[in-house]
Design a protein around this motif. Structure first.
Motif, mmCIF file in Angstrom:
data_model
loop_
_atom_site.group_PDB
_atom_site.id
_atom_site.type_symbol
_atom_site.label_atom_id
_atom_site.label_comp_id
_atom_site.label_asym_id
_atom_site.label_seq_id
_atom_site.Cartn_x
_atom_site.Cartn_y
_atom_site.Cartn_z
ATOM 1 N N LEU A 176 0.851 -1.185 0.000
ATOM 2 C CA LEU A 176 0.000 0.000 0.000
ATOM 3 C C LEU A 176 0.891 1.241 0.000
ATOM 4 O O LEU A 176 1.853 1.317 0.763
ATOM 5 N N PRO A 177 0.592 2.220 -0.852
ATOM 6 C CA PRO A 177 1.444 3.411 -0.951
ATOM 7 C C PRO A 177 1.319 4.293 0.288
ATOM 8 O O PRO A 177 0.296 4.285 0.984
ATOM 9 N N PRO A 178 2.359 5.078 0.580
ATOM 10 C CA PRO A 178 2.335 5.980 1.735
ATOM 11 C C PRO A 178 1.134 6.920 1.744
ATOM 12 O O PRO A 178 0.570 7.206 2.806
ATOM 13 N N ALA A 179 0.728 7.396 0.566
ATOM 14 C CA ALA A 179 -0.391 8.340 0.509
ATOM 15 C C ALA A 179 -1.676 7.718 1.054
ATOM 16 O O ALA A 179 -2.491 8.400 1.683
ATOM 17 N N THR A 180 -1.856 6.436 0.819
ATOM 18 C CA THR A 180 -3.035 5.740 1.327
ATOM 19 C C THR A 180 -2.989 5.639 2.842
ATOM 20 O O THR A 180 -3.997 5.857 3.531
ATOM 21 N N LEU A 181 -1.815 5.336 3.364
ATOM 22 C CA LEU A 181 -1.676 5.125 4.809
ATOM 23 C C LEU A 181 -1.632 6.441 5.580
ATOM 24 O O LEU A 181 -1.866 6.450 6.791
ATOM 25 N N GLN A 182 -1.340 7.525 4.884
ATOM 26 C CA GLN A 182 -1.214 8.828 5.552
ATOM 27 C C GLN A 182 -2.349 9.785 5.169
ATOM 28 O O GLN A 182 -2.229 10.996 5.321
ATOM 29 N N ARG A 183 -3.445 9.253 4.733
ATOM 30 C CA ARG A 183 -4.573 10.096 4.313
ATOM 31 C C ARG A 183 -5.098 10.916 5.487
ATOM 32 O O ARG A 183 -4.890 10.567 6.660
ATOM 33 N N ASP A 184 -5.802 11.975 5.186
ATOM 34 C CA ASP A 184 -6.417 12.831 6.200
ATOM 35 C C ASP A 184 -7.633 12.101 6.772
ATOM 36 O O ASP A 184 -8.677 11.992 6.103
ATOM 37 N N VAL A 185 -7.512 11.607 7.997
ATOM 38 C CA VAL A 185 -8.580 10.775 8.570
ATOM 39 C C VAL A 185 -9.788 11.585 8.999
ATOM 40 O O VAL A 185 -10.813 11.001 9.395
ATOM 41 N N THR A 186 -9.722 12.914 8.922
ATOM 42 C CA THR A 186 -10.906 13.713 9.243
ATOM 43 C C THR A 186 -11.874 13.760 8.061
ATOM 44 O O THR A 186 -13.014 14.223 8.214
ATOM 45 N N GLN A 187 -11.431 13.281 6.897
ATOM 46 C CA GLN A 187 -12.267 13.284 5.706
ATOM 47 C C GLN A 187 -13.007 11.955 5.568
ATOM 48 O O GLN A 187 -12.515 10.912 6.010
ATOM 49 N N PRO A 188 -14.190 11.975 4.965
ATOM 50 C CA PRO A 188 -14.893 10.708 4.742
ATOM 51 C C PRO A 188 -14.056 9.792 3.857
ATOM 52 O O PRO A 188 -13.359 10.262 2.947
ATOM 53 N N TYR A 189 -14.110 8.517 4.137
ATOM 54 C CA TYR A 189 -13.295 7.569 3.377
ATOM 55 C C TYR A 189 -13.822 7.462 1.948
ATOM 56 O O TYR A 189 -15.031 7.390 1.714
#
Length: 275
Positions: A176-189
């Motif tokens: 899994l790419p870093p961008a996926t793992l470091q997404r902004d968790v305050t946003q809806p998935y």
């Protein structure tokens, strides 16, 4: 022992803590306060209060399950997620009971509800947040309730149950790419092709990835039950008030119908199409 004692089953008449004391029944059973003389208002109150108790337990289990997934302890997490799915069946059945109320029954006490609305249930919103359906705007509804607002603000900023499941995929060795793992968790998935590819690998080799596969299926069951609950809610509201606006100025049944299209774990359903 006398016959009367036998009938009591040996129960203590002066226990250190009674059944009623332990459960707080005095407070619990005095919390139903109809605002009208209409017979069915008590049904309406009890259904919603009981639902809030079940949702409280759902939150207790899901937050704990999220922690266990983060710690890599899937055994307890799977048990807790399964428990929430079973709780959801109770919530679904509650709409069957409420549906015994006719439009005329509801109309007789609806004016007494004022601006109150199920849309104001902070526990329901908290459950959506834990499962990944985030909305910063939803906090505005609870600005006058500091406790509810603080809880929702905290859950908004924390990873969801599904965020932790995706992080577990990466820790287990799936790409899994870093961008996926470091997404902004305050946003809806939002659905991610890389996450779908990782789950696809799990589903194509369930023997190798059994624990992750089991987790995926538990999450699918959780979403299935949640959507059944949403659907039952929509159909019950439609049955009682049709497509009229809800109390408190809410959109009513049209809004409930619209959110049926909202998915919590989109890749887990999409992966079935490409298997």
């Amino acid at each position: 022992m006398s016959g009367d004692d036998d009938a009591m089953g040996g129960a203590h008449l002066r226990p250190d803590i009674s059944y009623g004391d332990y459960l707080g029944l005095d407070r619990l059973l005095s919390a139903q306060n109809p605002r009208s003389p209409q017979h069915d208002e008590l049904l309406f109150i009890v259904i919603h209060q009981a639902s809030e108790l079940w949702i409280k337990l759902c939150l207790h289990e899901l937050i704990a399950a999220r922690g266990h997934i983060a710690a890599g302890d899937l055994g307890l997490a799977l048990k807790m997620i399964s428990r929430v799915s079973r709780i959801q069946t109770q919530l679904i059945q509650s709409w069957d009971v409420l549906a015994t109320m006719t439009p005329a029954d509801y109309a007789a006490f609806r004016p007494h509800l004022g601006q109150s609305s199920g849309f104001q249930s902070y526990q329901y919103r908290a459950m959506e947040f834990v499962m990944g359906a985030k909305s910063a705007g939803a906090l505005k509804v609870h600005e006058t309730d500091p406790g509810a607002h603080a809880l929702l603000a905290r859950l908004l900023a924390e990873p969801s149950l599904y965020d932790e499941a995706i992080r577990l995929l990466a820790r287990s060795g799936l790409d899994l790419p870093p961008a996926t793992l470091q997404r902004d968790v305050t946003q809806p998935y939002a659905a991610d092709p890389a996450v779908q590819a990782a789950w696809l690998e799990v589903y194509r080799d369930t023997t190798r990835w059994w624990a992750l596969y089991d987790l995926a299926e538990k999450l699918v069951d959780l979403e299935f039950r949640f959507q059944q609950w949403r659907f039952a809610h929509f159909k019950t509201v439609e049955r009682i008030i049709g497509m009229k606006p809800g109390t408190g100025g809410t959109a009513g049944a049209p809004y409930l119908k619209r959110v049926l299209d909202t998915q919590f774990f989109p890749e887990l359903l999409a992966v079935r199409t490409v298997l």
